[in-house]
Motif scaffolding. Structure first.
Motif, PDB file in Angstrom:
ATOM      1  N   THR A   1      -2.532   5.551   3.121  1.00 59.96           N
ATOM      2  CA  THR A   1      -1.940   4.769   4.200  1.00 59.96           C
ATOM      3  C   THR A   1      -1.489   5.687   5.325  1.00 59.96           C
TER       4      THR A   1
ATOM      5  N   ASP B   1       0.997   8.976   4.529  1.00 56.18           N
ATOM      6  CA  ASP B   1       2.081   8.999   3.550  1.00 56.18           C
ATOM      7  C   ASP B   1       1.835  10.163   2.603  1.00 56.18           C
TER       8      ASP B   1
ATOM      9  N   CYS C   1       0.731   9.610  -1.130  1.00 56.74           N
ATOM     10  CA  CYS C   1      -0.575   9.050  -1.487  1.00 56.74           C
ATOM     11  C   CYS C   1      -1.326  10.016  -2.387  1.00 56.74           C
TER      12      CYS C   1
ATOM     13  N   ASP D   1      10.494   4.951   8.346  1.00 55.58           N
ATOM     14  CA  ASP D   1       9.393   3.991   8.399  1.00 55.58           C
ATOM     15  C   ASP D   1       8.414   4.282   7.268  1.00 55.58           C
ATOM     16  N   TYR D   2       7.624   3.308   6.921  1.00 58.23           N
ATOM     17  CA  TYR D   2       6.596   3.544   5.913  1.00 58.23           C
ATOM     18  C   TYR D   2       5.313   2.828   6.321  1.00 58.23           C
ATOM     19  N   PHE D   3       4.219   3.307   5.770  1.00 59.46           N
ATOM     20  CA  PHE D   3       2.908   2.757   6.094  1.00 59.46           C
ATOM     21  C   PHE D   3       2.495   1.785   4.987  1.00 59.46           C
ATOM     22  N   THR D   4       1.930   0.648   5.380  1.00 58.84           N
ATOM     23  CA  THR D   4       1.449  -0.321   4.397  1.00 58.84           C
ATOM     24  C   THR D   4      -0.074  -0.370   4.361  1.00 58.84           C
ATOM     25  N   SER D   5      -0.720   0.225   5.359  1.00 52.07           N
ATOM     26  CA  SER D   5      -2.182   0.263   5.442  1.00 52.07           C
ATOM     27  C   SER D   5      -2.552   1.499   6.261  1.00 52.07           C
TER      28      SER D   5
END
Length: 92
Positions: free
Chosen positions: A34, A49, A52, A84-88
Motif C-alpha cells: 500500500t 507502508d 508491508c 496517516d495510513y495507506f489502505t491501497s
C-alpha cells in the motif's frame, strides 16, 4: 494515536512519460503493498507502508522499470513516521 512507519522512495532517471507510475502501481498491487506514487518535477516519488511484506521484491521491480524506454539512474530511500495510513496503492 497510532504511528505508522513508511518508506519514502525517490526514483531519478527516465521515469516520466514511460508508464512508470502505472507499472509501479501494478507491481504494488501484485505484491500487496500500500502507498502512493506520483510525478514530481523530474523524478518519481513513492511512499509505501513499511510494514508491508515483500518490500525487497517491490524495490527490485522499481529499479528495473517498466520497459526499455525507462531508465532508473538513482534511487534514494528514507524512512519516516506519520499518523496517516495507506489502505491501497494510488497514483497521484
Amino acid at each position: 494515536m497510532i504511528t505508522i512507519e513508511y518508506i519514502h522512495i525517490t526514483v531519478h532517471g527516465r521515469v516520466q512519460g514511460v508508464g512508470f507510475r502505472q507499472y509501479t502501481k501494478k507491481q504494488a498491487d501484485r505484491l500487496g503493498i500500500t502507498g502512493t506514487v506520483e510525478n514530481v518535477s523530474d523524478y518519481v516519488e513513492i511512499y509505501i507502508d513499511r510494514n508491508c511484506n515483500r518490500i525487497d521484491e517491490f524495490l527490485t521491480s522499481v529499479k528495473k522499470g517498466p520497459s526499455p524506454f525507462s531508465k532508473v539512474n538513482d534511487i534514494k530511500i528514507e524512512h519516516g513516521e506519520t499518523n496517516d495510513y495507506f489502505t491501497s496503492f494510488d497514483i497521484i
